[in-house]
Design a protein around this motif. Sequence first.
Motif, PDB file in Angstrom:
ATOM      1  N   MET A  39       0.824  -1.194   0.000  1.00  0.00           N
ATOM      2  CA  MET A  39       0.000   0.000   0.000  1.00  0.00           C
ATOM      3  C   MET A  39       0.866   1.255   0.000  1.00  0.00           C
ATOM      4  N   THR A  42       2.186   1.850  -3.392  1.00  0.00           N
ATOM      5  CA  THR A  42       1.152   2.355  -4.296  1.00  0.00           C
ATOM      6  C   THR A  42       0.919   3.847  -4.079  1.00  0.00           C
ATOM      7  N   LEU A  43       0.808   4.283  -2.841  1.00  0.00           N
ATOM      8  CA  LEU A  43       0.597   5.696  -2.563  1.00  0.00           C
ATOM      9  C   LEU A  43       1.807   6.532  -2.965  1.00  0.00           C
ATOM     10  N   HIS A 156      -8.332  11.268   3.440  1.00  0.00           N
ATOM     11  CA  HIS A 156      -9.291  10.884   2.402  1.00  0.00           C
ATOM     12  C   HIS A 156     -10.151  12.055   1.927  1.00  0.00           C
ATOM     13  N   VAL A 230      -8.192   8.080  -7.341  1.00  0.00           N
ATOM     14  CA  VAL A 230      -7.735   6.722  -7.038  1.00  0.00           C
ATOM     15  C   VAL A 230      -7.031   6.683  -5.689  1.00  0.00           C
ATOM     16  N   ARG A 234      -7.987   4.496  -2.372  1.00  0.00           N
ATOM     17  CA  ARG A 234      -7.049   3.586  -1.722  1.00  0.00           C
ATOM     18  C   ARG A 234      -6.878   3.925  -0.236  1.00  0.00           C
ATOM     19  N   GLN A 237      -9.921   2.807   1.539  1.00  0.00           N
ATOM     20  CA  GLN A 237      -9.907   1.357   1.704  1.00  0.00           C
ATOM     21  C   GLN A 237      -8.981   0.940   2.832  1.00  0.00           C
TER      22      GLN A 237
END
Length: 257
Positions: A39, A42-43, A156, A230, A234, A237
């Motif tokens: 994760m 990805t970020l 978020h 996106v 993420r 999530q």
Amino acid sequence: MSTLSCKNPPVQQAQSQYHSLLSTTLSRSTLEDTSAPRMKLTLSTLTVFVASFGVLSFVCLVLAIGTDFWYIIDTSKRENNSSVSLSSHSGLWRTCNLHNQCWPFMNPFRNGRNFTDSQRQILNMQGAFMVLLPLSVIVLFVGGMLGVMSMLARAHPLLLATGLLLMCGAVFTLAGLFVYVAYSAAAFKEAVCISGQKTLEDINIYFGWSLVLAAISFISELLTAIAFLVASARVGQLTQQDEDGCPGECETRLKPC
């Protein structure tokens, strides 16, 4: 003897439940530890992506608005051996000739307030793209500042707000491009009606690289907005997974028989 036979089975059952709960907790923590770097990677990738394309979009749009090669008129075929060149290139604010002599946009119709419907439409479109494209630059700047804070905070709501704001900026840029193309077509049609088709036969008219820069800015801004959306999904999530992974205090009570 009877007391031991009464106590042993419940104690063994409680111990088996305790070991099962302990193994489940350890396996869950192991999965979280293995998924956390993925994760994080990805970020980090999304951060580099939005930073690169956000800067590209802002620079391209500023250069497009500040340059004068949106609309190019080439009269070289008509001039032949003439020393006077009538070729010119136009931006959003002014028109320049080949000798770098520029003059600001003026009202192209000199009949006062007695405008036809087509002439009034051309003037309205000219005012529209002069507002939409600079407005998109402002949205890009504000979105960039908000994007830096949202990426640092991993929040978020901020990521979602940045993505929606940049999406609005991309819509403004696209609308400005469409209005400018429609304005150019309408202005050419009006020039044909005023001067005649034969007057414009040997003149080449085409769009320049300033408009290409604005198109690149739109694509980059759209990709940046999608990347922020996106990233927001993420982070949301990951937050939901953290909340689901901590249901509360789990107590194991061993009740003797």
